[in-house]
Design a protein around this motif. Structure first.
Motif, short mmCIF file in Angstrom:
data_model
loop_
_atom_site.label_atom_id
_atom_site.label_comp_id
_atom_site.label_asym_id
_atom_site.label_seq_id
_atom_site.Cartn_x
_atom_site.Cartn_y
_atom_site.Cartn_z
N ASN A 43 20.06 21.81 2.90
CA ASN A 43 19.64 20.57 2.21
C ASN A 43 18.93 20.89 0.89
N ARG A 44 19.57 21.77 0.12
CA ARG A 44 19.14 22.19 -1.23
C ARG A 44 17.89 23.06 -1.23
N GLU A 45 17.40 23.44 -0.06
CA GLU A 45 16.26 24.35 0.00
C GLU A 45 16.76 25.73 0.41
N ILE A 46 16.45 26.74 -0.40
CA ILE A 46 16.86 28.09 -0.06
C ILE A 46 16.03 28.60 1.11
N VAL A 47 16.70 29.18 2.09
CA VAL A 47 15.99 29.76 3.23
C VAL A 47 15.64 31.20 2.87
N ARG A 48 14.44 31.38 2.35
CA ARG A 48 14.04 32.72 1.87
C ARG A 48 13.80 33.67 3.03
N ASP A 49 13.20 33.16 4.08
CA ASP A 49 12.88 33.98 5.24
C ASP A 49 14.00 33.83 6.28
N ARG A 50 14.84 34.85 6.39
CA ARG A 50 16.02 34.74 7.26
C ARG A 50 15.64 34.59 8.73
N SER A 51 14.43 35.00 9.08
CA SER A 51 14.03 34.88 10.49
C SER A 51 13.89 33.41 10.90
N ARG A 52 13.83 32.52 9.90
CA ARG A 52 13.73 31.08 10.21
C ARG A 52 15.07 30.48 10.59
N LEU A 53 16.17 31.19 10.30
CA LEU A 53 17.49 30.61 10.52
C LEU A 53 17.70 30.22 11.98
N ASP A 54 17.09 30.99 12.88
CA ASP A 54 17.29 30.74 14.31
C ASP A 54 16.44 29.59 14.84
N SER A 55 15.62 29.04 13.98
CA SER A 55 14.83 27.90 14.45
C SER A 55 15.16 26.62 13.67
N MET A 56 16.13 26.72 12.75
CA MET A 56 16.48 25.54 11.95
C MET A 56 17.64 24.81 12.61
N VAL A 57 17.32 23.70 13.27
CA VAL A 57 18.32 22.94 14.03
C VAL A 57 19.10 22.02 13.09
N LEU A 58 20.42 22.04 13.25
CA LEU A 58 21.30 21.27 12.38
C LEU A 58 21.42 19.83 12.84
N ALA A 59 21.61 18.93 11.87
CA ALA A 59 21.85 17.51 12.16
C ALA A 59 23.08 17.07 11.40
N THR A 60 23.68 16.00 11.87
CA THR A 60 24.84 15.44 11.18
C THR A 60 24.47 15.08 9.75
N GLY A 61 25.32 15.48 8.81
CA GLY A 61 25.08 15.16 7.41
C GLY A 61 24.26 16.22 6.68
N ASP A 62 23.70 17.18 7.41
CA ASP A 62 22.97 18.27 6.75
C ASP A 62 23.93 19.01 5.82
N SER A 63 23.41 19.42 4.69
CA SER A 63 24.20 20.25 3.78
C SER A 63 23.78 21.71 3.94
N VAL A 64 24.75 22.54 4.24
CA VAL A 64 24.48 23.97 4.37
C VAL A 64 25.39 24.72 3.41
N GLU A 65 24.78 25.51 2.54
CA GLU A 65 25.57 26.37 1.65
C GLU A 65 25.32 27.82 2.04
N ILE A 66 26.41 28.54 2.23
CA ILE A 66 26.33 29.96 2.59
C ILE A 66 26.98 30.74 1.45
N VAL A 67 26.19 31.50 0.71
CA VAL A 67 26.72 32.18 -0.47
C VAL A 67 26.50 33.69 -0.38
N HIS A 68 27.24 34.39 -1.19
CA HIS A 68 27.07 35.83 -1.31
C HIS A 68 27.50 36.28 -2.71
N PHE A 69 27.44 37.57 -2.95
CA PHE A 69 27.84 38.08 -4.26
C PHE A 69 29.31 38.46 -4.25
#
Lengths: 77, 267
Positions: A47-73
C-alpha cells in the motif's frame, strides 16, 4: 473482469498489478513463499509503504484490495 | 589500471564521489546484453567498479528470473541503481527509495525523463527530485542535459555528481557539444560524469579529453558486435582520453609548422 466469487476464506490483494487470491489470514511472507520468491532478493512495497524490515513480512496480513509491489534489480543503464 | 598507463608521469588524482574513491573512471550499465554471461565478461573487460541496475517488478508469471544480482559479485562491484523509465519526480523518488531498501547503498543515478522519443531529461522535475532525495540522505548522481545552468542548479541542490549527456540515451552519436561538456566541468566543483550517447572508443576518448571525471555507458558495449572487445577498447579509450587531458594538448594552428629543423639543409 474475472469472476470474483472466491471462497469466503479468500482475500484478493493486487500483486504487481494483478489480482491474486490468497487464503484469508495470509501474510506477505506467505504470499512470497507461494510465489517462490525469496524475500531476501526483493523489496516489497505494501500500500505504497516500503517494507524496510523484512522480518515484518511474516506479520503483515493481506486484505482484499491491498496493493503489493514486489521489485528487484534488473539490467539497466 | 591497465599496463599501458602504468608509466612514469601517468599518475592521476583519485576519482572520488561523495567521499568514496573509485578505481575506474568508466562506469557501465547492465542492460540489453544478449546473455548474463556476455554481460559479466564485458563488465570484467571494462574494468568498471560502478555498475548501474534498474528497479522493476519481479515477473511472477514466468519461470525465468530476469534479476541481475545473481550474476554480479557483490564484493567486486558498486551497485548504482537508476530511476530509468520515470517521467515525474514522485516516481523517481519512489524508485530511488525502493532501490535503497535493497540495502546496498544510498546512491542513485537519478533520471527523470521528459520525452519518450528523445529520452531527454525533464530538468525542472529533476531538480525537484534531487532536492527531495538529498534531503532524504541519498547520494544523488543526476543525469541531465549538457546545459551549464541546470548543472549549476543541480550542484546547488546537493547533487554529489552531475551527469550531462554526450547525446541521447542509446543513440551512439558521441559527444555533440564538447564546448558545453567542457564548460560544465570548468564551472562545477562536484564530479562531472558524462552519461549516455557514447558510441565507440573515439567518442569516449574525446569525451575524456574535455576533462570530465568519468563516463557512464551501456548500449555502446551491449550493442557492439563483440561487447567484450568493445569493453576493452573503451577501457583503453577512457584511460587514453584522461591521460591526454592531463598531458595538455598542443595548440591548434591554422598553418603548418615544420617538425624538422629548417636549418642545416643542403645547398
Amino acid at each position: 473482469m474475472m469472476e470474483r466469487a472466491v471462497s469466503p476464506d479468500g482475500v484478493i490483494p493486487v500483486v504487481n498489478g494483478e489480482e491474486r487470491t490468497v487464503a484469508a489470514g495470509s501474510t506477505i511472507g506467505d504470499l512470497l513463499r507461494e510465489l517462490s520468491v525469496s524475500a531476501a532478493a526483493v523489496v516489497v512495497e505494501h500500500n505504497r509503504e516500503i517494507v524496510r524490515d523484512r522480518s515484518r513480512l511474516d506479520s503483515m496480513v493481506l486484505a482484499t484490495g491491498d496493493s503489493v509491489e514486489i521489485v528487484h534489480f534488473v539490467g539497466g543503464g | 589500471m591497465t599496463e599501458s598507463t602504468m608509466i612514469a608521469g601517468a599518475t592521476d588524482t583519485p576519482f572520488v564521489i561523495a567521499g568514496r574513491t573509485l578505481r575506474s573512471r568508466l562506469m557501465v550499465g547492465t542492460g540489453k546484453y544478449k546473455s548474463p554471461d556476455e554481460m559479466v565478461r564485458a563488465i570484467d573487460a571494462s574494468g568498471a567498479e560502478v555498475v548501474t541496475v534498474a528497479v522493476r517488478r519481479v515477473n511472477l508469471n514466468r519461470d525465468t528470473d530476469d534479476g541481475v544480482l545473481p550474476h554480479l559479485a557483490p564484493a567486486r562491484y558498486f551497485l548504482l541503481s537508476n530511476t530509468a523509465g520515470c517521467y515525474n519526480a514522485a516516481d523517481a523518488v519512489r524508485y530511488a527509495r525502493l532501490a535503497r531498501a535493497a540495502g546496498f547503498n544510498e546512491w542513485v543515478k537519478l533520471e527523470v525523463i521528459g520525452d519518450q522519443d528523445t529520452l531527454l531529461p525533464d530538468t525542472a522535475a529533476l531538480l525537484v527530485a534531487t532536492k527531495t532525495l538529498v534531503a532524504d540522505g541519498f547520494v544523488v548522481l543526476a543525469y541531465t542535459n549538457d546545459d551549464l545552468i541546470t548543472a549549476l542548479r543541480l550542484e546547488d541542490a546537493g547533487a554529489a555528481a552531475v551527469m550531462p549527456l554526450a547525446s541521447p540515451i542509446g543513440s551512439g552519436l558521441g559527444v555533440l557539444n564538447p564546448y558545453s561538456i567542457r564548460t560544465i566541468k570548468h564551472r562545477l566543483s562536484v564530479p562531472v560524469i558524462v552519461d549516455a550517447g557514447v558510441g565507440t572508443a573515439s567518442d569516449a576518448c574525446i569525451t575524456m579529453e574535455q576533462g570530465v571525471d568519468g563516463i557512464l555507458m551501456n548500449t555502446a558495449l551491449a550493442a557492439a558486435d563483440d561487447p567484450v572487445r568493445m569493453a576493452h577498447a573503451m577501457r583503453l579509450a577512457v584511460d587514453a582520453g584522461r591521460q591526454a587531458h592531463l598531458a595538455g594538448r598542443m595548440p591548434r594552428r591554422e598553418v603548418a609548422v615544420p617538425s624538422s629543423p629548417s636549418v642545416g639543409m643542403l645547398e
